[in-house]
Motif scaffolding. Structure first.
Motif, mmCIF file in Angstrom:
data_model
loop_
_atom_site.group_PDB
_atom_site.id
_atom_site.type_symbol
_atom_site.label_atom_id
_atom_site.label_comp_id
_atom_site.label_asym_id
_atom_site.label_seq_id
_atom_site.Cartn_x
_atom_site.Cartn_y
_atom_site.Cartn_z
ATOM 1 N N PRO B 87 0.812 -1.234 0.000
ATOM 2 C CA PRO B 87 0.000 0.000 0.000
ATOM 3 C C PRO B 87 0.843 1.281 0.000
ATOM 4 O O PRO B 87 0.710 2.116 0.893
ATOM 5 N N PHE B 88 1.685 1.421 -1.002
ATOM 6 C CA PHE B 88 2.537 2.612 -1.099
ATOM 7 C C PHE B 88 1.688 3.880 -1.213
ATOM 8 O O PHE B 88 1.910 4.866 -0.499
ATOM 9 N N LEU B 89 0.715 3.854 -2.107
ATOM 10 C CA LEU B 89 -0.133 5.031 -2.321
ATOM 11 C C LEU B 89 -0.918 5.384 -1.047
ATOM 12 O O LEU B 89 -0.885 6.526 -0.587
ATOM 13 N N ALA B 90 -1.607 4.381 -0.471
ATOM 14 C CA ALA B 90 -2.495 4.654 0.663
ATOM 15 C C ALA B 90 -1.706 5.030 1.922
ATOM 16 O O ALA B 90 -2.052 5.980 2.622
ATOM 17 N N CYS B 91 -0.638 4.293 2.177
ATOM 18 C CA CYS B 91 0.085 4.484 3.436
ATOM 19 C C CYS B 91 1.099 5.624 3.354
ATOM 20 O O CYS B 91 1.095 6.530 4.183
ATOM 21 N N VAL B 92 1.978 5.552 2.346
ATOM 22 C CA VAL B 92 3.088 6.512 2.284
ATOM 23 C C VAL B 92 2.633 7.852 1.713
ATOM 24 O O VAL B 92 2.847 8.911 2.311
ATOM 25 N N VAL B 93 1.998 7.805 0.530
ATOM 26 C CA VAL B 93 1.713 9.055 -0.181
ATOM 27 C C VAL B 93 0.541 9.805 0.445
ATOM 28 O O VAL B 93 0.629 11.014 0.688
ATOM 29 N N SER B 224 -7.753 22.574 2.885
ATOM 30 C CA SER B 224 -6.857 22.815 1.748
ATOM 31 C C SER B 224 -5.660 21.858 1.777
ATOM 32 O O SER B 224 -5.167 21.437 0.732
ATOM 33 N N THR B 225 -5.221 21.486 2.993
ATOM 34 C CA THR B 225 -4.130 20.504 3.082
ATOM 35 C C THR B 225 -4.590 19.151 2.543
ATOM 36 O O THR B 225 -3.878 18.487 1.779
ATOM 37 N N VAL B 226 -5.806 18.757 2.954
ATOM 38 C CA VAL B 226 -6.351 17.485 2.468
ATOM 39 C C VAL B 226 -6.463 17.527 0.943
ATOM 40 O O VAL B 226 -6.065 16.589 0.245
ATOM 41 N N ALA B 227 -6.981 18.646 0.430
ATOM 42 C CA ALA B 227 -7.148 18.761 -1.026
ATOM 43 C C ALA B 227 -5.802 18.619 -1.732
ATOM 44 O O ALA B 227 -5.687 17.936 -2.761
ATOM 45 N N THR B 228 -4.780 19.267 -1.189
ATOM 46 C CA THR B 228 -3.459 19.217 -1.817
ATOM 47 C C THR B 228 -2.905 17.792 -1.836
ATOM 48 O O THR B 228 -2.373 17.328 -2.851
ATOM 49 N N ILE B 229 -3.050 17.091 -0.704
ATOM 50 C CA ILE B 229 -2.518 15.725 -0.644
ATOM 51 C C ILE B 229 -3.334 14.783 -1.537
ATOM 52 O O ILE B 229 -2.787 13.869 -2.167
ATOM 53 N N LEU B 230 -4.635 15.009 -1.623
ATOM 54 C CA LEU B 230 -5.436 14.191 -2.545
ATOM 55 C C LEU B 230 -4.956 14.403 -3.983
ATOM 56 O O LEU B 230 -4.912 13.457 -4.777
ATOM 57 N N ASP B 231 -4.575 15.636 -4.319
ATOM 58 C CA ASP B 231 -4.049 15.891 -5.664
ATOM 59 C C ASP B 231 -2.720 15.161 -5.893
ATOM 60 O O ASP B 231 -2.490 14.604 -6.962
ATOM 61 N N VAL B 232 -1.860 15.187 -4.877
ATOM 62 C CA VAL B 232 -0.606 14.427 -4.984
ATOM 63 C C VAL B 232 -0.930 12.946 -5.195
ATOM 64 O O VAL B 232 -0.326 12.264 -6.030
ATOM 65 N N GLY B 233 -1.928 12.463 -4.432
ATOM 66 C CA GLY B 233 -2.356 11.073 -4.561
ATOM 67 C C GLY B 233 -2.881 10.767 -5.952
ATOM 68 O O GLY B 233 -2.619 9.700 -6.509
ATOM 69 N N ARG B 234 -3.617 11.702 -6.532
ATOM 70 C CA ARG B 234 -4.173 11.496 -7.879
ATOM 71 C C ARG B 234 -3.051 11.341 -8.906
ATOM 72 O O ARG B 234 -3.105 10.474 -9.785
ATOM 73 N N ILE B 235 -2.049 12.182 -8.790
ATOM 74 C CA ILE B 235 -0.950 12.107 -9.762
ATOM 75 C C ILE B 235 -0.132 10.838 -9.535
ATOM 76 O O ILE B 235 0.334 10.205 -10.482
ATOM 77 N N THR B 236 -0.008 10.421 -8.278
ATOM 78 C CA THR B 236 0.674 9.150 -7.996
ATOM 79 C C THR B 236 -0.136 7.975 -8.535
ATOM 80 O O THR B 236 0.425 7.057 -9.154
ATOM 81 N N ALA B 237 -1.445 8.021 -8.322
ATOM 82 C CA ALA B 237 -2.315 6.952 -8.833
ATOM 83 C C ALA B 237 -2.234 6.886 -10.361
ATOM 84 O O ALA B 237 -2.253 5.805 -10.949
ATOM 85 N N ARG B 311 -6.778 17.130 -14.780
ATOM 86 C CA ARG B 311 -6.625 16.860 -16.210
ATOM 87 C C ARG B 311 -6.041 15.467 -16.437
ATOM 88 O O ARG B 311 -6.472 14.718 -17.308
ATOM 89 N N THR B 312 -5.057 15.128 -15.635
ATOM 90 C CA THR B 312 -4.420 13.823 -15.797
ATOM 91 C C THR B 312 -5.355 12.698 -15.380
ATOM 92 O O THR B 312 -5.428 11.668 -16.041
ATOM 93 N N SER B 313 -6.088 12.909 -14.288
ATOM 94 C CA SER B 313 -7.033 11.884 -13.849
ATOM 95 C C SER B 313 -8.086 11.621 -14.923
ATOM 96 O O SER B 313 -8.468 10.472 -15.161
ATOM 97 N N LEU B 314 -8.540 12.690 -15.571
ATOM 98 C CA LEU B 314 -9.518 12.527 -16.639
ATOM 99 C C LEU B 314 -8.936 11.701 -17.785
ATOM 100 O O LEU B 314 -9.528 10.727 -18.245
ATOM 101 N N GLN B 315 -7.753 12.086 -18.234
ATOM 102 C CA GLN B 315 -7.128 11.392 -19.362
ATOM 103 C C GLN B 315 -6.851 9.925 -19.010
ATOM 104 O O GLN B 315 -7.111 9.026 -19.809
ATOM 105 N N VAL B 316 -6.333 9.713 -17.813
ATOM 106 C CA VAL B 316 -5.966 8.349 -17.416
ATOM 107 C C VAL B 316 -7.219 7.496 -17.179
ATOM 108 O O VAL B 316 -7.242 6.311 -17.506
#
Lengths: 384, 380
Positions: B87-93, B224-237, B311-316
């Motif tokens: 669980p790299f994405l869920a735990c670490v990121v 806003s912190t949660v939103a930012t980390i969710l965005d990092v998570g989206r790009i990692t996903a 944008r990336t989440s949409l494309q992916v």
């Protein structure tokens, strides 16, 4: 990995933006913006303005006017040119025959043609497709037979774009009927005022006259007008088509047209979530395409086009067509008024939307049809 | 502008590929691993810690490596390539990312150091029944009494919620806003019921009934912190999905070249090879977007990163459905069996698509901003 432009590249982009928005006649740029057909004089004037500033053939070898730019700079040049509604330099001259002559032409041909080709003093036409040789180009049947130092050409070419303006035509001809079809083809440069050469218009569904048939009846061509070796034309054709594939991904122009549609129909798009979703999805796909173009140019060094250039051709033309389709839908009933003149109460861009849409059906057919591109991807890239 | 990895990044990619490839390129081993709780290989997790992967995004002063988005993307791609279940994405990121962004210096050092060592597994308890993909909490509420905080309510699904040693929980604050709290996995009045998810992972229903919780950093609205980390998570996903799509396409082309029907291999049929070509087109376009978004993340501009994540989440999302569905179809029946890898890639792609917002969700967000720009310019 790094996204930012360097200071120098940023300055370069500014320089391009400044030139294209101030040094190319505004009436020409307005015509492009409004989707009006350009006259021959306008196309020539625009290219000559570019050439005078060293901006018509930046990708050519430097001795012929090339600039030795990085691929990124070429991208920025093209992007700014399209953004400013400047017509691109004539592809037959700058993307097709110019690079071919630089690579394969005799010194005599280079001396004679490179400079006038860059300056559009000579207008080139393309003599490749025939009625029975479309996607299967190598099965072409126009013949050239030796007669002393000359060649005598007979046959018919078709889909010759803007052939009515052409001064010269670079032509693939069969010089040896007895070998494998690819091995018996040569390229000849033919003066379109030669006796026996006739250009006949083909009317298209958009009502315009853009393409032609070109007929050859015992047309005499001097031996010196052969490009490269006798029977070596297929290699040249592949070189040219590879360049064409990269050239036909119309990313910047499509982006610009989508931005125009957004601007012209802003109220309707904002009010209709289905339309807005269509626009947003197209914007996203265009972004992905542009980024792919940036990746591909960065890996095409050394002449050979990146195999993924087929992706650009395929997706680029699909999106070009999709944006033109959107423009018709946005025009609504006004899209019917294609024959109305300036006395019409409807805006010009709405009246011209459908002819443009119908015309652009060609985009997925020319330059190696999109089915040919799928064939290239599945064979060359995926090894299927 | 440069789309290539530097030497160190190439070395990282090769090292991670070697590590996870060795373990999971045999798909049967992955199958056995996900069949047993906790749905991943604890020994593999320890080896990842040893390699420095689990501390990659955290500051060196917190016991991490201080690497950037490109390195995190590289790891995610390699995990996706073999659908490694760790669980790299869920735990670490995600959970680790929030501790890193909001925790006090003490909390960061204690928790992130242990995560990096592979000694502590974190889970992000954020999703709530009935609402999805928002950076706020409402069903779980936080209450303070005499300086002590307790939580009330249900979070579900919580990825690795039962295995986690520590839960990072979003909760509605008494005066409004979304706060962040830490809850011990063995806290009293905490109920966790775990189940298997279709991608081989584990998730849990986590019930808080006056459960003691420690504020992560100061108590404040952390939306806003949660939103930012969710965005990092989206790009990692998206990076993870890219690796998985590459494998799905490769498995498909290999299969077309080897599988025989009617006495010939399947790649004889243009009806099939053209569809594989279209999969390649989808994959290349998605790849360009993922690399771009990863670079945008490097800029540190939260607004730009949010836009790039969407944008990336949409494309992916579009690409993953296209590539995944076609990969199964071009395989035929074998594609829907658990014993063969390709269907499991499609399952994981489906999970990644729905973890942090699918394509249509993000398209909706982009539609809301449609009028604020003339066109989309990837270069700055």
């Amino acid at each position: 990995m790094q996204l930012e432009l360097s200071e120098e590249d940023r300055a370069f982009r500014e320089e391009m933006r400044d030139f294209f928005t101030t040094k190319v006649p505004e009436e020409i740029r307005d015509a492009v913006k409004e989707g009006r057909e350009l006259s021959k004089d306008q196309i020539v004037a625009s290219q000559q303005a570019l050439n005078a500033a060293g901006l018509a053939v930046p990708h050519w070898p430097e001795q012929y006017g090339g600039r030795g730019w990085s691929d990124l700079r070429r991208h920025l040049w093209n992007e700014e040119m399209q953004r400013a509604f400047v017509p691109a330099p004539l592809a037959f001259n700058t993307s097709m025959i110019g690079p071919v002559l630089a690579q394969f032409g005799s010194e005599e041909l280079k001396e004679r043609f490179m400079a006038p080709t860059a300056n559009l003093d000579v207008w080139w036409s393309q003599g490749f497709s025939e009625p029975d040789a479309g996607s299967d180009l190598a099965s072409l049947r126009t013949t050239a037979v030796r007669d002393g130092d000359d060649w005598v050409v007979n046959g018919q070419k078709t889909w010759t774009t803007l052939g009515q303006y052409g001064d010269w035509i670079f032509t693939l001809v069969r010089t040896n009927p007895d070998v494998k079809k690819q091995a018996g083809i040569s390229m000849l440069l033919i003066d379109m005022t030669s006796p026996g050469l006739e250009v006949r218009p083909i009317e298209l569904i958009d009502g315009g006259h853009e393409v032609n048939e070109v007929w050859f009846s015992d047309v005499r061509v001097p031996g010196a007008n052969l490009v490269g070796e006798v029977d070596g034309g297929w290699t040249i054709a592949k070189f040219l088509l590879g360049n064409e594939r990269v050239g036909v991904a119309p990313v910047a122009a499509t982006k610009r047209n989508l931005a125009l549609a957004k601007e012209r129909y802003a109220d309707r798009i904002t009010a209709d979530p289905l339309l807005a979703a269509r626009v947003a999805e197209l914007e996203n796909e265009l972004l992905a395409l542009e980024l792919t173009a940036l990746r591909v140019v960065a890996h095409s060094e050394g002449g050979e086009p990146h195999p993924a250039s087929s992706v650009l051709k395929l997706k680029g033309t699909e999106l070009q067509q999709a944006v033109s389709e959107l423009a018709v839908d946005l025009a609504g009933p006004a899209s019917l008024a294609s024959g109305a003149d300036e006395g019409s109460a409807l805006p010009g861009f709405a009246r011209r939307a459908t002819p443009t849409y119908l015309n652009l059906r060609k985009a997925s057919i020319y330059g190696g049809s999109n089915e040919v591109q799928r064939q290239i991807i599945s064979k060359t890239i995926l090894g299927l | 502008m440069d789309f290539t990895y530097d030497d160190e990044q190439v070395a990282l990619r090769d090292a991670v590929r070697g590590l996870v490839g060795k373990t999971y390129s045999d798909h049967e081993h992955r199958r056995q691993t996900v069949n047993e709780d906790p749905g991943f290989d604890e020994k593999q997790w320890a080896r990842m810690a040893e390699m420095g992967i689990l501390g990659l995004p955290f500051a060196e002063s917190d016991g991490g490596v201080g690497a950037g988005p490109v390195e995190i993307g590289i790891v995610a791609q390699e995990l996706g390539r073999v659908i490694a279940p760790e669980p790299f994405l869920a735990c670490v990121v995600l959970a680790g990312g929030l501790v890193s962004a909001a925790g006090s210096a003490e909390q960061r050092e204690e928790i992130l150091g242990a995560v990096a060592e592979g000694e502590r597994v974190l889970a992000l308890a954020h999703d709530e029944p009935g609402r999805g993909w928002v950076p706020t909490a409402s069903a779980v509420t936080a209450t303070e009494q005499g300086g002590a905080w307790t939580l009330e309510g249900v979070k579900e699904p919580v990825v690795q919620g039962a295995r986690a040693d520590t839960l990072v929980v979003t909760a509605a604050l008494p005066d409004g806003g979304t706060g962040l709290f830490l809850v011990d996995g063995d806290a009293a009045d905490l109920q966790r019921s775990s189940y298997r998810t279709y991608d081989g992972g584990r998730a849990a229903k986590v019930t808080f009934s006056g459960t003691s919780a420690t504020p992560l950093g100061e108590v404040a609205d952390r939306e806003s912190t949660v939103a930012t980390i969710l965005d990092v998570g989206r790009i990692t996903a998206a990076n993870e999905a890219l690796g998985s799509m590459e494998t799905a396409l490769r498995l498909t082309t290999d299969y077309l070249k080897s599988r025989k029907q009617f006495g010939v291999t399947l790649n004889t049929f243009q009806a099939l090879t053209f569809r594989a070509a279209d999969m390649y087109v989808s994959l290349e376009l998605a790849s360009s977007m993922v690399q771009w978004a990863t670079m945008v993340l490097m800029s540190g501009d939260a607004q730009a990163a949010s836009d790039a994540a969407r944008r990336t989440s949409l494309q992916v999302s579009r690409a993953a459905r296209h590539v995944g569905q076609e990969a199964i179809q071009l395989h035929g029946g074998i594609g829907v069996t658990a014993e063969y890898a390709v269907g499991n890639h499609v399952a994981r792609l489906t999970a990644l698509d729905h973890l942090l917002g699918d394509g249509t969700h993000h398209l909706g967000e982009l539609v809301g901003r449609i009028g604020d720009h003339e066109g989309v310019d990837p270069l700055h």
